[in-house]
Design a protein around this motif. Sequence first.
Motif, PDB file in Angstrom:
ATOM      1  N   THR A  67       0.823  -1.209   0.000  1.00  0.00           N
ATOM      2  CA  THR A  67       0.000   0.000   0.000  1.00  0.00           C
ATOM      3  C   THR A  67       0.855   1.255   0.000  1.00  0.00           C
ATOM      4  N   LYS A  68       0.243   2.347  -0.418  1.00  0.00           N
ATOM      5  CA  LYS A  68       0.903   3.648  -0.409  1.00  0.00           C
ATOM      6  C   LYS A  68       1.347   4.022   1.005  1.00  0.00           C
ATOM      7  N   GLN A  69       0.491   3.758   1.983  1.00  0.00           N
ATOM      8  CA  GLN A  69       0.825   4.084   3.375  1.00  0.00           C
ATOM      9  C   GLN A  69       2.052   3.316   3.858  1.00  0.00           C
ATOM     10  N   GLU A  70       2.111   2.029   3.506  1.00  0.00           N
ATOM     11  CA  GLU A  70       3.254   1.208   3.886  1.00  0.00           C
ATOM     12  C   GLU A  70       4.540   1.714   3.239  1.00  0.00           C
ATOM     13  N   LEU A  71       4.469   2.032   1.950  1.00  0.00           N
ATOM     14  CA  LEU A  71       5.643   2.514   1.236  1.00  0.00           C
ATOM     15  C   LEU A  71       6.102   3.877   1.763  1.00  0.00           C
ATOM     16  N   PHE A  72       5.146   4.702   2.123  1.00  0.00           N
ATOM     17  CA  PHE A  72       5.501   6.016   2.672  1.00  0.00           C
ATOM     18  C   PHE A  72       6.267   5.845   3.982  1.00  0.00           C
ATOM     19  N   SER A  73       5.804   4.949   4.832  1.00  0.00           N
ATOM     20  CA  SER A  73       6.480   4.704   6.107  1.00  0.00           C
ATOM     21  C   SER A  73       7.890   4.153   5.879  1.00  0.00           C
ATOM     22  N   ARG A  74       8.037   3.256   4.903  1.00  0.00           N
ATOM     23  CA  ARG A  74       9.358   2.718   4.588  1.00  0.00           C
ATOM     24  C   ARG A  74      10.284   3.818   4.074  1.00  0.00           C
ATOM     25  N   ALA A  75       9.760   4.682   3.204  1.00  0.00           N
ATOM     26  CA  ALA A  75      10.569   5.749   2.628  1.00  0.00           C
ATOM     27  C   ALA A  75      11.063   6.718   3.697  1.00  0.00           C
ATOM     28  N   LYS A  76      10.175   7.090   4.587  1.00  0.00           N
ATOM     29  CA  LYS A  76      10.536   8.023   5.663  1.00  0.00           C
ATOM     30  C   LYS A  76      11.623   7.418   6.547  1.00  0.00           C
ATOM     31  N   SER A 120      54.558  15.742   8.098  1.00  0.00           N
ATOM     32  CA  SER A 120      54.305  14.316   8.338  1.00  0.00           C
ATOM     33  C   SER A 120      52.902  14.082   8.878  1.00  0.00           C
ATOM     34  N   ASN A 121      52.231  15.148   9.316  1.00  0.00           N
ATOM     35  CA  ASN A 121      50.862  15.050   9.809  1.00  0.00           C
ATOM     36  C   ASN A 121      49.987  16.010   8.997  1.00  0.00           C
ATOM     37  N   PRO A 122      49.703  15.655   7.753  1.00  0.00           N
ATOM     38  CA  PRO A 122      49.047  16.597   6.845  1.00  0.00           C
ATOM     39  C   PRO A 122      47.642  16.990   7.284  1.00  0.00           C
ATOM     40  N   VAL A 123      47.285  18.224   6.972  1.00  0.00           N
ATOM     41  CA  VAL A 123      45.940  18.721   7.245  1.00  0.00           C
ATOM     42  C   VAL A 123      44.974  18.080   6.261  1.00  0.00           C
ATOM     43  N   THR A 124      43.848  17.627   6.749  1.00  0.00           N
ATOM     44  CA  THR A 124      42.862  17.001   5.876  1.00  0.00           C
ATOM     45  C   THR A 124      41.779  18.003   5.499  1.00  0.00           C
ATOM     46  N   ASP A 125      41.732  18.341   4.226  1.00  0.00           N
ATOM     47  CA  ASP A 125      40.639  19.149   3.700  1.00  0.00           C
ATOM     48  C   ASP A 125      39.580  18.196   3.162  1.00  0.00           C
ATOM     49  N   LYS A 126      38.381  18.722   2.964  1.00  0.00           N
ATOM     50  CA  LYS A 126      37.304  17.867   2.497  1.00  0.00           C
ATOM     51  C   LYS A 126      36.525  18.515   1.361  1.00  0.00           C
ATOM     52  N   TYR A 127      36.016  17.664   0.486  1.00  0.00           N
ATOM     53  CA  TYR A 127      35.022  18.066  -0.497  1.00  0.00           C
ATOM     54  C   TYR A 127      33.657  17.723   0.091  1.00  0.00           C
ATOM     55  N   TYR A 128      32.721  18.639  -0.037  1.00  0.00           N
ATOM     56  CA  TYR A 128      31.360  18.434   0.458  1.00  0.00           C
ATOM     57  C   TYR A 128      30.399  18.567  -0.714  1.00  0.00           C
ATOM     58  N   PHE A 129      29.436  17.637  -0.800  1.00  0.00           N
ATOM     59  CA  PHE A 129      28.508  17.632  -1.921  1.00  0.00           C
ATOM     60  C   PHE A 129      27.068  17.665  -1.432  1.00  0.00           C
ATOM     61  N   ASN A 130      26.302  18.589  -1.991  1.00  0.00           N
ATOM     62  CA  ASN A 130      24.878  18.682  -1.707  1.00  0.00           C
ATOM     63  C   ASN A 130      24.166  17.468  -2.309  1.00  0.00           C
ATOM     64  N   ALA A 131      23.239  16.875  -1.575  1.00  0.00           N
ATOM     65  CA  ALA A 131      22.478  15.739  -2.087  1.00  0.00           C
ATOM     66  C   ALA A 131      20.993  15.972  -1.851  1.00  0.00           C
ATOM     67  N   LEU A 132      20.221  15.914  -2.921  1.00  0.00           N
ATOM     68  CA  LEU A 132      18.768  16.005  -2.835  1.00  0.00           C
ATOM     69  C   LEU A 132      18.203  14.613  -3.088  1.00  0.00           C
ATOM     70  N   LEU A 133      17.550  14.064  -2.090  1.00  0.00           N
ATOM     71  CA  LEU A 133      17.002  12.718  -2.198  1.00  0.00           C
ATOM     72  C   LEU A 133      15.495  12.768  -2.018  1.00  0.00           C
ATOM     73  N   SER A 134      14.765  12.175  -2.963  1.00  0.00           N
ATOM     74  CA  SER A 134      13.305  12.161  -2.854  1.00  0.00           C
ATOM     75  C   SER A 134      12.762  10.781  -3.211  1.00  0.00           C
ATOM     76  N   VAL A 135      11.687  10.405  -2.512  1.00  0.00           N
ATOM     77  CA  VAL A 135      10.979   9.159  -2.795  1.00  0.00           C
ATOM     78  C   VAL A 135       9.496   9.499  -2.900  1.00  0.00           C
ATOM     79  N   ILE A 136       8.896   9.171  -4.034  1.00  0.00           N
ATOM     80  CA  ILE A 136       7.474   9.406  -4.263  1.00  0.00           C
ATOM     81  C   ILE A 136       6.787   8.048  -4.352  1.00  0.00           C
ATOM     82  N   VAL A 137       5.746   7.837  -3.551  1.00  0.00           N
ATOM     83  CA  VAL A 137       5.122   6.517  -3.467  1.00  0.00           C
ATOM     84  C   VAL A 137       3.668   6.531  -3.936  1.00  0.00           C
ATOM     85  N   LYS A 138       3.258   5.384  -4.475  1.00  0.00           N
ATOM     86  CA  LYS A 138       1.870   5.102  -4.821  1.00  0.00           C
ATOM     87  C   LYS A 138       1.598   3.667  -4.401  1.00  0.00           C
ATOM     88  N   ASP A 139       0.383   3.217  -4.540  1.00  0.00           N
ATOM     89  CA  ASP A 139       0.087   1.810  -4.244  1.00  0.00           C
ATOM     90  C   ASP A 139       0.878   0.912  -5.189  1.00  0.00           C
TER      91      ASP A 139
END
Length: 216
Positions: A67-76, A120-139
Amino acid sequence: MKTSKLPLLLILVSLLSSLNVLAQDAITWSTQRNGAKVADTVALEDYLPVKDNAVYVEAVLDLAGTTKQELFSRAKLAIQKTFTSNKMGTSNYDAESGICSVNNFYDISDMTAFSALATSNPVTDKYYFNALLSVIVKDGKYKIKMEIPQYAYGKESRYKSYTDFQSQSIPISNIANKRQNGKRQRMRVLKTLNDKMLLTFNFVKTEMEKKLDNDF
């Protein structure tokens, strides 16, 4: 005098021609050894799923009899398992429309070449990436989409929350066109991003197939 210069001129022309041939041979050898990607810039589509000039991956999957309700709960639940609270920007859970979505960011550690050589103890810089995640559910079916539109770069102390990231972020296309600690680093970072992006995508898919409460 004129006749004595002619042989010398011919020798110079021949030498230049030989050097040009050698240069072409070197380019040919490099292309054969390293592939066609010998330019300084890095193309996003060489490492990431790019469609319509955007970095994203999506799929529509069937789960017959669910069901849509079940899938919505799983997605969340799947989205909440995927990202920690300090990396979350905005989120939307709309049971009526069947939409679960979150706006967050990834961090990927990467030592700069300069830092690695300087100490000998290098500074660690980081790359950061924006992520848009969406789940759309139906029955009986759902659609999952993950998009990576932006990135930022710098020391870990600069990015403790999504707000910190957002204030420094720029379009991900810039990483392909802007020199930043060399081509090899950008190639490695984009490959790592692709691996992590697909890992998250597949994790959510796996969570969507689990029945609530009794499927572990």
